[in-house]
Write a protein that holds these residues in place. Structure first.
Motif, PDB file in Angstrom:
ATOM      1  N   SER B 178     -25.304 -33.437  -5.387  1.00 26.07           N
ATOM      2  CA  SER B 178     -24.501 -32.390  -4.723  1.00 26.07           C
ATOM      3  C   SER B 178     -23.451 -33.014  -3.814  1.00 26.07           C
ATOM      4  O   SER B 178     -22.302 -32.546  -3.758  1.00 26.07           O
ATOM      5  CB  SER B 178     -25.400 -31.471  -3.901  1.00 26.07           C
ATOM      6  OG  SER B 178     -26.255 -30.746  -4.743  1.00 26.07           O
ATOM      7  N   ASP B 182     -19.374 -32.698  -4.135  1.00 22.68           N
ATOM      8  CA  ASP B 182     -18.516 -32.231  -3.044  1.00 22.68           C
ATOM      9  C   ASP B 182     -17.472 -33.282  -2.683  1.00 22.68           C
ATOM     10  O   ASP B 182     -16.304 -32.954  -2.431  1.00 22.68           O
ATOM     11  CB  ASP B 182     -19.359 -31.865  -1.825  1.00 22.68           C
ATOM     12  CG  ASP B 182     -18.578 -31.027  -0.829  1.00 22.68           C
ATOM     13  OD1 ASP B 182     -18.525 -31.401   0.358  1.00 22.68           O
ATOM     14  OD2 ASP B 182     -17.998 -30.001  -1.238  1.00 22.68           O
ATOM     15  N   ALA B 185     -14.861 -33.180  -5.271  1.00 26.61           N
ATOM     16  CA  ALA B 185     -14.021 -31.989  -5.119  1.00 26.61           C
ATOM     17  C   ALA B 185     -12.991 -32.209  -4.009  1.00 26.61           C
ATOM     18  O   ALA B 185     -11.828 -31.808  -4.141  1.00 26.61           O
ATOM     19  CB  ALA B 185     -14.890 -30.768  -4.815  1.00 26.61           C
ATOM     20  N   LYS B 239     -14.077 -24.082  -8.275  1.00 25.12           N
ATOM     21  CA  LYS B 239     -14.054 -23.243  -7.062  1.00 25.12           C
ATOM     22  C   LYS B 239     -14.209 -24.126  -5.823  1.00 25.12           C
ATOM     23  O   LYS B 239     -13.584 -23.890  -4.791  1.00 25.12           O
ATOM     24  CB  LYS B 239     -15.184 -22.214  -7.099  1.00 25.12           C
ATOM     25  CG  LYS B 239     -14.900 -21.032  -7.988  1.00 25.12           C
ATOM     26  CD  LYS B 239     -15.907 -19.896  -7.832  1.00 25.12           C
ATOM     27  CE  LYS B 239     -15.413 -18.698  -8.648  1.00 25.12           C
ATOM     28  NZ  LYS B 239     -16.377 -18.169  -9.552  1.00 25.12           N
ATOM     29  N   ARG B 240     -15.035 -25.140  -5.934  1.00 26.42           N
ATOM     30  CA  ARG B 240     -15.220 -26.059  -4.809  1.00 26.42           C
ATOM     31  C   ARG B 240     -13.932 -26.826  -4.539  1.00 26.42           C
ATOM     32  O   ARG B 240     -13.528 -26.998  -3.383  1.00 26.42           O
ATOM     33  CB  ARG B 240     -16.369 -27.029  -5.109  1.00 26.42           C
ATOM     34  CG  ARG B 240     -16.908 -27.740  -3.902  1.00 26.42           C
ATOM     35  CD  ARG B 240     -17.700 -26.796  -3.025  1.00 26.42           C
ATOM     36  NE  ARG B 240     -17.979 -27.414  -1.737  1.00 26.42           N
ATOM     37  CZ  ARG B 240     -18.191 -26.723  -0.620  1.00 26.42           C
ATOM     38  NH1 ARG B 240     -18.154 -25.411  -0.639  1.00 26.42           N
ATOM     39  NH2 ARG B 240     -18.456 -27.333   0.520  1.00 26.42           N
ATOM     40  N   HIS B 244     -11.573 -26.620  -1.024  1.00 22.72           N
ATOM     41  CA  HIS B 244     -11.098 -27.740  -0.204  1.00 22.72           C
ATOM     42  C   HIS B 244      -9.574 -27.800  -0.186  1.00 22.72           C
ATOM     43  O   HIS B 244      -8.968 -28.157   0.821  1.00 22.72           O
ATOM     44  CB  HIS B 244     -11.697 -29.053  -0.705  1.00 22.72           C
ATOM     45  CG  HIS B 244     -13.141 -29.217  -0.372  1.00 22.72           C
ATOM     46  ND1 HIS B 244     -13.633 -29.180   0.909  1.00 22.72           N
ATOM     47  CD2 HIS B 244     -14.228 -29.412  -1.174  1.00 22.72           C
ATOM     48  CE1 HIS B 244     -14.949 -29.340   0.897  1.00 22.72           C
ATOM     49  NE2 HIS B 244     -15.344 -29.477  -0.351  1.00 22.72           N
TER      50      HIS B 244
END
Lengths: 124, 250
Positions: B178, B182, B185, B239-240, B244
Protein backbone atom coordinates in the motif's frame (compact mmCIF):
# COMPACT_ATOMS: atom_id res chain seq x y z
CA UNK A 1 22.41 -43.80 -16.92
CA UNK A 2 20.38 -40.75 -15.92
CA UNK A 3 18.31 -39.19 -18.67
CA UNK A 4 16.41 -36.76 -16.46
CA UNK A 5 18.69 -33.89 -15.52
CA UNK A 6 16.29 -32.19 -13.12
CA UNK A 7 16.31 -28.48 -12.50
CA UNK A 8 18.14 -26.08 -10.14
CA UNK A 9 14.75 -25.36 -8.58
CA UNK A 10 14.25 -29.02 -7.66
CA UNK A 11 14.95 -29.27 -3.93
CA UNK A 12 13.64 -32.71 -3.13
CA UNK A 13 13.92 -35.36 -5.81
CA UNK A 14 17.04 -37.49 -6.07
CA UNK A 15 17.65 -38.10 -9.78
CA UNK A 16 19.20 -41.54 -9.26
CA UNK A 17 17.86 -43.34 -6.19
CA UNK A 18 20.66 -45.95 -6.35
CA UNK A 19 23.76 -43.74 -6.61
CA UNK A 20 24.76 -40.74 -4.55
CA UNK A 21 27.54 -38.54 -5.92
CA UNK A 22 29.82 -37.21 -3.19
CA UNK A 23 31.24 -33.75 -3.85
CA UNK A 24 35.05 -33.66 -3.88
CA UNK A 25 35.22 -29.86 -3.44
CA UNK A 26 36.95 -29.47 -6.78
CA UNK A 27 35.21 -26.03 -7.14
CA UNK A 28 34.63 -26.54 -10.86
CA UNK A 29 30.93 -25.71 -10.47
CA UNK A 30 31.85 -22.54 -8.56
CA UNK A 31 33.52 -21.16 -11.65
CA UNK A 32 30.87 -21.65 -14.32
CA UNK A 33 29.20 -18.43 -15.54
CA UNK A 34 25.51 -17.99 -14.83
CA UNK A 35 23.01 -17.34 -12.08
CA UNK A 36 23.37 -18.90 -8.63
CA UNK A 37 19.71 -18.80 -7.65
CA UNK A 38 18.77 -17.78 -4.13
CA UNK A 39 15.53 -19.38 -3.08
CA UNK A 40 13.25 -18.89 -0.08
CA UNK A 41 15.25 -19.33 3.08
CA UNK A 42 18.68 -18.91 1.48
CA UNK A 43 18.99 -15.19 2.24
CA UNK A 44 18.36 -15.22 6.02
CA UNK A 45 20.40 -18.38 6.49
CA UNK A 46 23.45 -17.09 4.59
CA UNK A 47 23.21 -13.60 6.08
CA UNK A 48 23.16 -15.03 9.59
CA UNK A 49 26.13 -17.28 8.80
CA UNK A 50 28.14 -14.29 7.58
CA UNK A 51 27.09 -12.17 10.55
CA UNK A 52 25.36 -9.64 8.33
CA UNK A 53 21.93 -8.09 8.28
CA UNK A 54 19.84 -9.37 5.43
CA UNK A 55 19.92 -5.96 3.76
CA UNK A 56 23.73 -5.78 3.98
CA UNK A 57 24.00 -9.27 2.52
CA UNK A 58 21.57 -8.43 -0.28
CA UNK A 59 23.42 -5.26 -1.24
CA UNK A 60 26.92 -6.69 -0.93
CA UNK A 61 26.58 -10.17 -2.35
CA UNK A 62 23.53 -10.45 -4.57
CA UNK A 63 22.10 -9.14 -7.79
CA UNK A 64 18.88 -9.56 -9.70
CA UNK A 65 18.76 -12.77 -11.73
CA UNK A 66 18.97 -12.34 -15.46
CA UNK A 67 15.26 -13.23 -15.69
CA UNK A 68 14.47 -10.46 -13.11
CA UNK A 69 12.30 -12.91 -11.17
CA UNK A 70 14.58 -13.31 -8.16
CA UNK A 71 18.10 -13.00 -6.86
CA UNK A 72 21.45 -14.57 -7.63
CA UNK A 73 24.79 -14.47 -5.86
CA UNK A 74 27.22 -12.03 -7.45
CA UNK A 75 30.10 -13.22 -9.55
CA UNK A 76 33.66 -11.96 -9.94
CA UNK A 77 34.91 -10.60 -13.25
CA UNK A 78 36.20 -14.06 -14.16
CA UNK A 79 32.69 -15.51 -13.54
CA UNK A 80 33.69 -17.24 -10.32
CA UNK A 81 31.10 -17.14 -7.57
CA UNK A 82 31.71 -14.31 -5.14
CA UNK A 83 31.71 -16.86 -2.31
CA UNK A 84 34.62 -18.84 -3.78
CA UNK A 85 37.58 -18.08 -1.56
CA UNK A 86 40.67 -19.66 -3.06
CA UNK A 87 39.74 -23.32 -3.24
CA UNK A 88 36.88 -23.33 -0.78
CA UNK A 89 33.39 -21.93 -0.39
CA UNK A 90 32.92 -19.29 2.29
CA UNK A 91 29.38 -20.44 2.95
CA UNK A 92 29.68 -24.17 2.36
CA UNK A 93 27.53 -25.17 5.39
CA UNK A 94 24.70 -22.90 4.24
CA UNK A 95 25.24 -22.77 0.50
CA UNK A 96 22.22 -22.19 -1.74
CA UNK A 97 19.97 -25.09 -2.69
CA UNK A 98 21.15 -24.80 -6.30
CA UNK A 99 24.73 -25.52 -5.20
CA UNK A 100 23.81 -28.22 -2.71
CA UNK A 101 21.59 -29.94 -5.27
CA UNK A 102 24.26 -30.46 -7.91
CA UNK A 103 24.72 -33.14 -9.24
CA UNK A 104 22.29 -35.35 -7.32
CA UNK A 105 19.11 -33.31 -7.73
CA UNK A 106 20.03 -31.57 -10.97
CA UNK A 107 22.80 -31.73 -13.52
CA UNK A 108 23.24 -31.38 -17.28
CA UNK A 109 24.39 -33.51 -20.20
CA UNK A 110 28.12 -34.09 -20.00
CA UNK A 111 28.41 -33.06 -16.36
CA UNK A 112 30.63 -36.04 -15.57
CA UNK A 113 33.31 -34.54 -17.80
CA UNK A 114 33.60 -31.42 -15.66
CA UNK A 115 32.72 -32.60 -12.15
CA UNK A 116 34.87 -34.81 -9.93
CA UNK A 117 32.07 -36.06 -7.68
CA UNK A 118 32.42 -39.74 -6.76
CA UNK A 119 29.43 -42.02 -6.96
CA UNK A 120 28.66 -44.32 -4.04
CA UNK A 121 25.87 -46.78 -3.56
CA UNK A 122 22.89 -45.04 -2.01
CA UNK A 123 21.93 -48.27 -0.30
CA UNK A 124 25.14 -48.06 1.76
CA UNK B 1 11.08 4.45 -67.48
CA UNK B 2 12.24 7.62 -65.73
CA UNK B 3 8.72 8.20 -64.39
CA UNK B 4 8.61 4.67 -63.01
CA UNK B 5 11.96 5.20 -61.26
CA UNK B 6 10.67 8.43 -59.71
CA UNK B 7 7.59 6.64 -58.44
CA UNK B 8 9.51 3.87 -56.69
CA UNK B 9 10.66 5.98 -53.67
CA UNK B 10 7.12 7.30 -53.30
CA UNK B 11 5.68 3.79 -53.30
CA UNK B 12 8.32 2.68 -50.79
CA UNK B 13 7.43 5.62 -48.52
CA UNK B 14 3.75 4.71 -48.69
CA UNK B 15 4.48 1.08 -47.79
CA UNK B 16 6.66 2.15 -44.86
CA UNK B 17 4.02 4.49 -43.51
CA UNK B 18 1.54 1.61 -43.37
CA UNK B 19 3.91 -0.13 -40.90
CA UNK B 20 4.34 2.90 -38.60
CA UNK B 21 2.92 2.83 -35.12
CA UNK B 22 0.55 5.70 -34.31
CA UNK B 23 2.09 7.78 -31.55
CA UNK B 24 -0.96 9.18 -29.82
CA UNK B 25 -2.57 12.57 -30.13
CA UNK B 26 -0.47 15.73 -30.01
CA UNK B 27 -0.67 17.74 -26.84
CA UNK B 28 -1.21 14.64 -24.70
CA UNK B 29 -4.94 14.34 -25.14
CA UNK B 30 -6.87 11.16 -24.59
CA UNK B 31 -5.16 8.19 -26.18
CA UNK B 32 -7.65 6.53 -28.48
CA UNK B 33 -5.52 4.67 -31.01
CA UNK B 34 -5.17 1.29 -29.29
CA UNK B 35 -8.11 -0.89 -30.32
CA UNK B 36 -7.17 -3.55 -27.74
CA UNK B 37 -7.70 -1.37 -24.70
CA UNK B 38 -10.96 0.44 -24.09
CA UNK B 39 -11.59 2.25 -20.86
CA UNK B 40 -14.62 1.21 -18.82
CA UNK B 41 -17.80 3.18 -19.51
CA UNK B 42 -18.61 5.97 -17.10
CA UNK B 43 -14.99 6.30 -16.10
CA UNK B 44 -14.98 9.93 -15.02
CA UNK B 45 -11.52 9.87 -13.50
CA UNK B 46 -9.69 8.57 -16.54
CA UNK B 47 -11.35 11.04 -18.88
CA UNK B 48 -9.84 14.06 -17.14
CA UNK B 49 -7.78 16.06 -19.56
CA UNK B 50 -4.52 17.89 -18.90
CA UNK B 51 -6.23 20.39 -16.62
CA UNK B 52 -4.07 22.16 -14.10
CA UNK B 53 -4.41 21.17 -10.44
CA UNK B 54 -7.38 22.66 -8.65
CA UNK B 55 -5.21 24.65 -6.31
CA UNK B 56 -4.36 22.40 -3.42
CA UNK B 57 -2.29 23.19 -0.40
CA UNK B 58 0.97 21.44 -1.18
CA UNK B 59 3.77 22.82 -3.31
CA UNK B 60 5.17 20.55 -5.99
CA UNK B 61 8.47 20.60 -4.14
CA UNK B 62 6.75 19.44 -0.97
CA UNK B 63 5.03 16.61 -2.86
CA UNK B 64 8.41 15.57 -4.24
CA UNK B 65 9.80 15.49 -0.70
CA UNK B 66 6.97 13.13 0.23
CA UNK B 67 8.06 10.87 -2.62
CA UNK B 68 11.51 10.60 -1.00
CA UNK B 69 13.29 10.62 -4.32
CA UNK B 70 16.86 9.43 -4.57
CA UNK B 71 18.77 10.06 -7.79
CA UNK B 72 21.10 7.17 -8.62
CA UNK B 73 21.51 7.24 -12.36
CA UNK B 74 23.09 4.68 -14.59
CA UNK B 75 26.25 6.34 -15.88
CA UNK B 76 25.75 7.97 -19.26
CA UNK B 77 27.24 5.90 -22.06
CA UNK B 78 27.03 2.61 -20.10
CA UNK B 79 24.68 -0.36 -20.28
CA UNK B 80 21.08 0.86 -20.64
CA UNK B 81 22.35 4.36 -21.37
CA UNK B 82 25.04 3.34 -23.80
CA UNK B 83 23.00 4.97 -26.54
CA UNK B 84 21.30 8.22 -25.58
CA UNK B 85 17.93 8.49 -27.31
CA UNK B 86 16.14 11.80 -26.73
CA UNK B 87 12.59 11.82 -25.44
CA UNK B 88 9.88 14.35 -24.67
CA UNK B 89 7.67 12.36 -22.31
CA UNK B 90 3.97 12.28 -23.10
CA UNK B 91 2.94 9.20 -21.12
CA UNK B 92 3.74 7.55 -17.83
CA UNK B 93 3.86 3.73 -17.88
CA UNK B 94 3.35 1.83 -14.65
CA UNK B 95 4.99 -1.57 -14.12
CA UNK B 96 5.54 -3.97 -11.25
CA UNK B 97 8.78 -5.85 -10.80
CA UNK B 98 7.38 -9.38 -10.27
CA UNK B 99 10.40 -9.97 -8.05
CA UNK B 100 9.69 -11.35 -4.55
CA UNK B 101 13.14 -10.59 -3.23
CA UNK B 102 14.48 -7.26 -4.44
CA UNK B 103 13.53 -3.72 -3.44
CA UNK B 104 14.36 -0.49 -5.17
CA UNK B 105 18.02 -0.39 -4.15
CA UNK B 106 18.80 -3.81 -5.62
CA UNK B 107 17.06 -2.88 -8.85
CA UNK B 108 19.16 0.28 -8.98
CA UNK B 109 22.32 -1.77 -8.50
CA UNK B 110 21.26 -4.18 -11.23
CA UNK B 111 20.74 -1.34 -13.69
CA UNK B 112 24.05 0.35 -12.84
CA UNK B 113 25.91 -2.95 -13.21
CA UNK B 114 24.23 -3.74 -16.51
CA UNK B 115 23.01 -7.13 -15.35
CA UNK B 116 19.51 -6.80 -16.80
CA UNK B 117 20.21 -7.82 -20.35
CA UNK B 118 17.91 -8.67 -23.19
CA UNK B 119 18.53 -10.12 -26.60
CA UNK B 120 18.46 -7.61 -29.43
CA UNK B 121 16.45 -8.33 -32.54
CA UNK B 122 14.81 -6.27 -35.30
CA UNK B 123 11.60 -4.93 -33.86
CA UNK B 124 12.64 -6.08 -30.40
CA UNK B 125 14.90 -4.73 -27.69
CA UNK B 126 16.93 -1.98 -29.30
CA UNK B 127 20.00 -1.79 -27.06
CA UNK B 128 20.48 -5.20 -25.41
CA UNK B 129 19.52 -3.98 -21.92
CA UNK B 130 16.45 -3.22 -19.89
CA UNK B 131 16.21 0.23 -18.34
CA UNK B 132 13.47 2.43 -16.98
CA UNK B 133 13.23 5.75 -15.18
CA UNK B 134 12.12 5.04 -11.59
CA UNK B 135 11.81 2.15 -9.15
CA UNK B 136 9.58 2.63 -6.11
CA UNK B 137 9.26 0.67 -2.88
CA UNK B 138 7.73 1.47 0.50
CA UNK B 139 10.64 3.67 1.53
CA UNK B 140 12.09 5.38 -1.52
CA UNK B 141 11.76 6.18 -5.19
CA UNK B 142 15.02 5.86 -7.12
CA UNK B 143 15.64 7.57 -10.45
CA UNK B 144 17.86 5.67 -12.88
CA UNK B 145 17.90 7.88 -15.96
CA UNK B 146 16.86 11.36 -17.08
CA UNK B 147 13.33 11.98 -18.27
CA UNK B 148 14.80 13.39 -21.47
CA UNK B 149 15.99 9.93 -22.53
CA UNK B 150 14.05 6.93 -23.76
CA UNK B 151 14.08 3.79 -21.67
CA UNK B 152 13.69 0.18 -22.75
CA UNK B 153 10.83 -1.12 -20.64
CA UNK B 154 7.56 -1.30 -22.54
CA UNK B 155 7.21 -2.19 -26.20
CA UNK B 156 10.56 -2.42 -27.97
CA UNK B 157 10.53 0.19 -30.74
CA UNK B 158 6.96 1.28 -30.05
CA UNK B 159 5.55 4.48 -28.59
CA UNK B 160 5.64 3.14 -25.04
CA UNK B 161 9.43 3.25 -25.03
CA UNK B 162 9.74 6.27 -27.28
CA UNK B 163 7.33 8.50 -25.39
CA UNK B 164 6.78 7.28 -21.85
CA UNK B 165 8.38 7.54 -18.43
CA UNK B 166 8.68 4.05 -16.91
CA UNK B 167 7.95 3.49 -13.21
CA UNK B 168 8.48 0.05 -11.62
CA UNK B 169 6.70 -0.76 -8.37
CA UNK B 170 8.43 -3.23 -6.07
CA UNK B 171 6.55 -6.23 -4.69
CA UNK B 172 9.24 -7.98 -2.66
CA UNK B 173 8.58 -9.77 0.60
CA UNK B 174 8.51 -7.39 3.55
CA UNK B 175 7.72 -4.42 1.34
CA UNK B 176 4.51 -2.59 2.22
CA UNK B 177 2.48 -2.71 -0.99
CA UNK B 178 0.00 0.00 0.00
CA UNK B 179 2.82 2.38 0.85
CA UNK B 180 4.49 1.54 -2.46
CA UNK B 181 1.30 2.26 -4.38
CA UNK B 182 0.83 5.58 -2.61
CA UNK B 183 4.44 6.62 -3.18
CA UNK B 184 4.11 5.67 -6.85
CA UNK B 185 0.90 7.68 -7.10
CA UNK B 186 2.64 10.73 -5.62
CA UNK B 187 5.56 10.37 -8.00
CA UNK B 188 3.20 9.97 -10.95
CA UNK B 189 1.24 13.07 -9.91
CA UNK B 190 4.45 15.07 -9.62
CA UNK B 191 5.65 13.91 -13.04
CA UNK B 192 2.26 14.76 -14.57
CA UNK B 193 2.54 18.26 -13.15
CA UNK B 194 6.11 18.88 -14.21
CA UNK B 195 5.73 17.40 -17.70
CA UNK B 196 2.15 18.44 -18.49
CA UNK B 197 1.01 14.86 -18.87
CA UNK B 198 -2.74 14.32 -18.45
CA UNK B 199 -4.18 11.59 -16.23
CA UNK B 200 -5.51 9.76 -19.26
CA UNK B 201 -1.90 9.27 -20.39
CA UNK B 202 -1.00 7.40 -17.21
CA UNK B 203 -1.17 3.83 -18.44
CA UNK B 204 -0.30 0.32 -17.31
CA UNK B 205 2.40 -1.56 -19.20
CA UNK B 206 -0.54 -3.65 -20.48
CA UNK B 207 -1.51 -0.63 -22.59
CA UNK B 208 1.38 -1.05 -25.03
CA UNK B 209 1.12 -4.08 -27.37
CA UNK B 210 4.47 -5.77 -27.93
CA UNK B 211 5.14 -6.93 -31.46
CA UNK B 212 6.07 -10.58 -31.66
CA UNK B 213 4.90 -11.42 -28.15
CA UNK B 214 1.97 -13.60 -27.20
CA UNK B 215 -0.10 -12.24 -25.69
CA UNK B 216 0.98 -8.85 -27.00
CA UNK B 217 -0.47 -6.98 -24.00
CA UNK B 218 1.41 -7.96 -20.87
CA UNK B 219 -0.30 -8.62 -17.55
CA UNK B 220 1.65 -5.83 -15.91
CA UNK B 221 1.42 -4.38 -13.31
CA UNK B 222 -0.32 -7.60 -12.37
CA UNK B 223 -1.21 -6.49 -8.83
CA UNK B 224 -3.15 -3.53 -10.24
CA UNK B 225 -4.95 -5.49 -12.96
CA UNK B 226 -7.90 -7.87 -12.81
CA UNK B 227 -7.68 -11.07 -14.84
CA UNK B 228 -4.83 -9.46 -16.75
CA UNK B 229 -6.77 -6.33 -17.70
CA UNK B 230 -7.27 -2.89 -16.17
CA UNK B 231 -10.30 -2.85 -13.91
CA UNK B 232 -11.29 -1.62 -10.49
CA UNK B 233 -7.80 -1.77 -8.96
CA UNK B 234 -6.31 0.22 -11.83
CA UNK B 235 -9.07 2.80 -11.55
CA UNK B 236 -8.42 3.05 -7.82
CA UNK B 237 -4.75 3.72 -8.56
CA UNK B 238 -5.68 6.46 -11.03
CA UNK B 239 -7.96 8.01 -8.41
CA UNK B 240 -5.05 8.06 -5.99
CA UNK B 241 -2.83 9.72 -8.59
CA UNK B 242 -5.57 12.25 -9.29
CA UNK B 243 -5.95 12.95 -5.57
CA UNK B 244 -2.27 13.77 -5.19
CA UNK B 245 -2.25 15.78 -8.41
CA UNK B 246 -4.97 18.05 -7.10
CA UNK B 247 -3.15 18.53 -3.81
CA UNK B 248 -0.58 20.59 -5.71
CA UNK B 249 -0.89 24.30 -5.18
CA UNK B 250 -0.97 26.34 -8.38
Amino acid sequence: MMHNHGSPTNPDVQLDPDVYFVCQRCTACCKWPGDVRLEDGDVPRIAAFLGLTEQAFLEGFTRLRSDRQGLSLLEKTNHECIMLDGSSCRIHPVKPDQCAGFPNRWNFPGWRDVCQAVGVSAAG
Amino acid sequence: MKRVCCLIPLVALCLCSLQCYPIGPPGGGRDSWNPRYTRPAGDAVAHESAAPPRGGSVSSAALLREVHLKVDMVARGTYGRKVVRPMTPRYITIHSTENKDAGASLHALALKRGTLRSGMRPGGNRIGYLIWHFTVDDGVAIQHMPLSEQGEHADFDGPGNRLSIGIEMCENRGNNWSATVDRSAKLTAYLMYRNHIPLCNVVPHYHWPRRGKHPPNKNCPHLLLENGRPGARWQAFLKRVNFHYHRIAT
